[in-house]
Design a protein around this motif. Sequence first.
Motif, mmCIF file in Angstrom:
data_model
loop_
_atom_site.group_PDB
_atom_site.id
_atom_site.type_symbol
_atom_site.label_atom_id
_atom_site.label_comp_id
_atom_site.label_asym_id
_atom_site.label_seq_id
_atom_site.Cartn_x
_atom_site.Cartn_y
_atom_site.Cartn_z
ATOM 1 N N LYS A 5 0.669 -1.299 -0.391
ATOM 2 C CA LYS A 5 -0.281 0.125 0.229
ATOM 3 C C LYS A 5 0.606 1.419 0.141
ATOM 4 C CE LYS A 5 -2.258 0.947 3.612
ATOM 5 N NZ LYS A 5 -2.385 2.495 3.725
ATOM 6 N N GLY A 7 0.556 4.139 1.086
ATOM 7 C CA GLY A 7 0.576 5.080 2.323
ATOM 8 C C GLY A 7 -1.270 5.461 2.150
ATOM 9 N N LYS A 8 -1.016 6.680 2.694
ATOM 10 C CA LYS A 8 -3.001 7.161 2.441
ATOM 11 C C LYS A 8 -3.244 7.635 1.164
ATOM 12 C CE LYS A 8 -0.869 11.224 4.302
ATOM 13 N NZ LYS A 8 -1.637 12.290 5.147
ATOM 14 N N THR A 9 -2.390 6.609 0.087
ATOM 15 C CA THR A 9 -2.929 7.063 -1.168
ATOM 16 C C THR A 9 -4.345 6.465 -1.385
ATOM 17 O OG1 THR A 9 -1.599 5.562 -2.440
ATOM 18 C CG2 THR A 9 -1.198 8.302 -1.844
ATOM 19 N N GLY A 10 -3.652 4.829 -0.509
ATOM 20 C CA GLY A 10 -4.601 3.732 -0.336
ATOM 21 C C GLY A 10 -4.080 3.057 -1.891
ATOM 22 N N HIS A 149 -3.009 13.512 -5.554
ATOM 23 C CA HIS A 149 -2.259 13.131 -4.208
ATOM 24 C C HIS A 149 -1.065 14.161 -4.918
ATOM 25 C CE1 HIS A 149 -4.888 10.750 -2.692
ATOM 26 N NE2 HIS A 149 -4.828 9.356 -3.767
ATOM 27 N N THR A 170 1.438 12.681 1.173
ATOM 28 C CA THR A 170 0.714 11.343 1.058
ATOM 29 C C THR A 170 2.331 10.634 1.048
ATOM 30 O OG1 THR A 170 0.350 11.246 -1.108
ATOM 31 C CG2 THR A 170 -1.428 11.798 0.115
ATOM 32 N N THR A 171 3.134 10.737 0.022
ATOM 33 C CA THR A 171 4.145 10.581 0.010
ATOM 34 C C THR A 171 5.393 11.044 -0.089
ATOM 35 O OG1 THR A 171 4.120 10.602 -2.437
ATOM 36 C CG2 THR A 171 2.743 8.925 -2.066
ATOM 37 N N ARG A 194 2.014 8.778 10.689
ATOM 38 C CA ARG A 194 0.794 9.634 9.890
ATOM 39 C C ARG A 194 0.817 8.879 8.546
ATOM 40 N NH1 ARG A 194 1.849 14.781 11.407
ATOM 41 N NH2 ARG A 194 3.677 14.935 13.071
ATOM 42 N N ASP A 195 1.683 7.242 8.040
ATOM 43 C CA ASP A 195 0.527 6.312 6.964
ATOM 44 C C ASP A 195 1.036 7.284 5.958
ATOM 45 O OD1 ASP A 195 -0.824 4.647 5.800
ATOM 46 O OD2 ASP A 195 -2.701 5.534 6.008
#
Length: 328
Positions: A5, A7-10, A149, A170-171, A194-195
């Motif tokens: 995954k 991070g929080k991008t999914g 993102h 996000t990255t 922080r994902d």
Amino acid sequence: MNYRKLGKTGFSISEISLGTWQVGGRWGEPFSHENADKILNAAVDAGINFIDTADVYGDGESEKAVGRLVRSRSEQIFVATKCGRRLQPHTADAYQPAALRQFVEDSLRNMQLETLDLVQLHCPPTEVYYRPEIFELFDRLREEGKIQHLGVSIEKVEEGLKAIEFPNVTTVQVIFNMFRQRPPELFFKEAARRDIGLIVRVPLASGLLTGKFSPQTHFAPDDHRAFNRHGEAFDKGETFAGVDYNTGLEAVAELQEALGPQAPLAAQALRWILMFDEVSCVIPGASSPEQILANLKAAELPALSPEQMQAVREVYDRRIRPLVHYTW
């Protein structure tokens, strides 16, 4: 292929992906769209679904090739590009929302896409990370549907720690390899908390960690490994991870002895990076389809043993740490 995954991008992305700095031509050669198409399609055929490019790679030609790939394939391919390095001079003052907006729109035009999956600030000066208006711009671009993102590509750990304080980051793309071992000490932990998706670049220290170089190896005058060893053109850390060339060769010899001949050093170096769960993907470059397949062999290797991990650390601590650890 294994997927992780981002991070929080999914996004679920191939743990070994592709960086396109030299796709379409080796250092200093004219960009070849025929070669780029072969490399990019070979990557997707092998299961790679995340491709990192930038508007300055081939003066926009890399983006055009990546866009053509995405439009021609049925698979879902995630594209990350970068902006900011086209600024002349590349200074903090030159970073202005209007200029960055134009770069994003230029990238959309180059790739002929309606939206960009990930746009990364391309190693901006440290001062830029203290200017909220720069990061707020990308909220507007997302609202307009031009990007999905925002990420950053960094030189220094401190820049990464500052960047992830912005909620829309996000990255983070970071140099991490057997010769650059500082990031896990603090930054990886904060990023995981922080994902944040971690994209690892320069995984083979500009080729040093392939084990194929020697004191007699010749680099063309327009190859950064010839002209940027002391940071003459851009951050020294981008070339051989900032390690002195001859020192690097000596350390490589020790690594080869410690890790053994069961697999090429390049594959073991990539597998070493994947031992860190916080890493979302590693993006080695390739200038031929054959290099794609060689890179992917790392995903097939068994995990490095605790003894092997300790041996890599010992070589780093003794030979490399005193020279580079606190620089980046």
